[in-house]
Enzyme design. Structure first.
Site, PDB file in Angstrom:
ATOM      1  N   ASP A  63       1.920  11.652  -7.359  1.00 58.34           N
ATOM      2  CA  ASP A  63       1.604  10.228  -7.360  1.00 58.34           C
ATOM      3  C   ASP A  63       2.460   9.547  -6.313  1.00 58.34           C
ATOM      4  O   ASP A  63       3.582   9.127  -6.583  1.00 58.34           O
ATOM      5  CB  ASP A  63       1.855   9.646  -8.751  1.00 58.34           C
ATOM      6  CG  ASP A  63       1.351   8.226  -8.895  1.00 58.34           C
ATOM      7  OD1 ASP A  63       0.736   7.710  -7.938  1.00 58.34           O
ATOM      8  OD2 ASP A  63       1.578   7.623  -9.956  1.00 58.34           O
ATOM      9  N   ALA A  64       1.928   9.485  -5.108  1.00 61.02           N
ATOM     10  CA  ALA A  64       2.687   8.941  -3.983  1.00 61.02           C
ATOM     11  C   ALA A  64       2.038   7.685  -3.404  1.00 61.02           C
ATOM     12  O   ALA A  64       2.685   6.913  -2.721  1.00 61.02           O
ATOM     13  CB  ALA A  64       2.839  10.001  -2.897  1.00 61.02           C
ATOM     14  N   LYS A  65       0.751   7.520  -3.642  1.00 53.61           N
ATOM     15  CA  LYS A  65      -0.013   6.370  -3.142  1.00 53.61           C
ATOM     16  C   LYS A  65       0.259   6.115  -1.658  1.00 53.61           C
ATOM     17  O   LYS A  65       0.497   4.996  -1.235  1.00 53.61           O
ATOM     18  CB  LYS A  65       0.277   5.123  -3.972  1.00 53.61           C
ATOM     19  CG  LYS A  65      -0.152   5.258  -5.415  1.00 53.61           C
ATOM     20  CD  LYS A  65       0.215   4.009  -6.203  1.00 53.61           C
ATOM     21  CE  LYS A  65       0.135   4.242  -7.690  1.00 53.61           C
ATOM     22  NZ  LYS A  65       1.312   4.948  -8.222  1.00 53.61           N
ATOM     23  N   ARG A  66       0.229   7.182  -0.884  1.00 52.32           N
ATOM     24  CA  ARG A  66       0.516   7.074   0.545  1.00 52.32           C
ATOM     25  C   ARG A  66      -0.667   6.464   1.291  1.00 52.32           C
ATOM     26  O   ARG A  66      -1.822   6.716   0.953  1.00 52.32           O
ATOM     27  CB  ARG A  66       0.827   8.442   1.136  1.00 52.32           C
ATOM     28  CG  ARG A  66       1.979   9.167   0.489  1.00 52.32           C
ATOM     29  CD  ARG A  66       3.289   8.462   0.677  1.00 52.32           C
ATOM     30  NE  ARG A  66       4.389   9.319   0.264  1.00 52.32           N
ATOM     31  CZ  ARG A  66       5.543   8.878  -0.187  1.00 52.32           C
ATOM     32  NH1 ARG A  66       5.765   7.591  -0.290  1.00 52.32           N
ATOM     33  NH2 ARG A  66       6.485   9.719  -0.527  1.00 52.32           N
TER      34      ARG A  66
ATOM     35  N   THR B 210      -2.106  11.244  -4.561  1.00 48.55           N
ATOM     36  CA  THR B 210      -2.768   9.950  -4.578  1.00 48.55           C
ATOM     37  C   THR B 210      -2.530   9.267  -3.239  1.00 48.55           C
ATOM     38  O   THR B 210      -1.455   9.391  -2.654  1.00 48.55           O
ATOM     39  CB  THR B 210      -2.248   9.051  -5.722  1.00 48.55           C
ATOM     40  OG1 THR B 210      -0.849   8.824  -5.555  1.00 48.55           O
ATOM     41  CG2 THR B 210      -2.517   9.681  -7.079  1.00 48.55           C
TER      42      THR B 210
END
Length: 148
Positions: free
Chosen positions: A92-95, A119
């Site tokens: 879960d990094a939402k890069r 993510t």
């Protein structure tokens, strides 16, 4: 080469009879000490308590990164240990960044951390996501709507 992410996930779901994805979000307030070591103990305790029913784990990179290099090392260790056991990891990094930076983020997620999935935040356009889509055995979840 590892099995494709969704194939690994299905195998794990079948093996444990569960769809549970456990979030590894070591909030400072929940740690026995505010440190990378505290993060590791938090994760270890949660993994030990849920490994028999967890289909996957979703470590949130930010909670590890806040502790600098030591926190990043713990994130990498946790991800690699789970991957070695055949347990899928959704990082879960939402890069979401420009192409060359996105390439580095993709390498960090898939190569250094051995995550099967990551993510991403696609709001900067297709070139911010494209580097994450180059490995057919990996998966990407795109952020479309948040819960807050």
């Amino acid at each position: 080469m590892a099995a494709p992410f969704f194939q690994s996930l299905q195998a794990r779901v079948d093996a444990v009879g569960s769809l549970l994805c456990v979030g590894l979000d070591p909030h400072v307030a929940e740690l026995d000490e505010p440190s990378a070591s505290g993060c590791e103990r938090f994760c270890r305790k949660l993994i030990d308590a849920t490994e028999h029913i967890a289909a996957a784990y979703k470590p949130n990179a930010a909670f590890f990164e806040r502790f600098g290099a030591e926190g990043c090392a713990v994130l990498e260790k946790v991800c690699k240990e789970l991957a070695a056991k055949g347990i899928p990891v959704v990082l879960d990094a939402k890069r979401g960044d420009i192409g060359s930076t996105a390439e580095a983020y993709a390498a960090a997620a898939f190569d250094a951390n051995q995550a099967g999935c990551v993510t991403v935040s696609p709001y900067l356009g297709g070139d911010s996501v494209a580097p994450f889509l180059t490995k057919p055995d990996k998966a990407v979840f795109a952020l479309c709507k948040t819960s807050n």
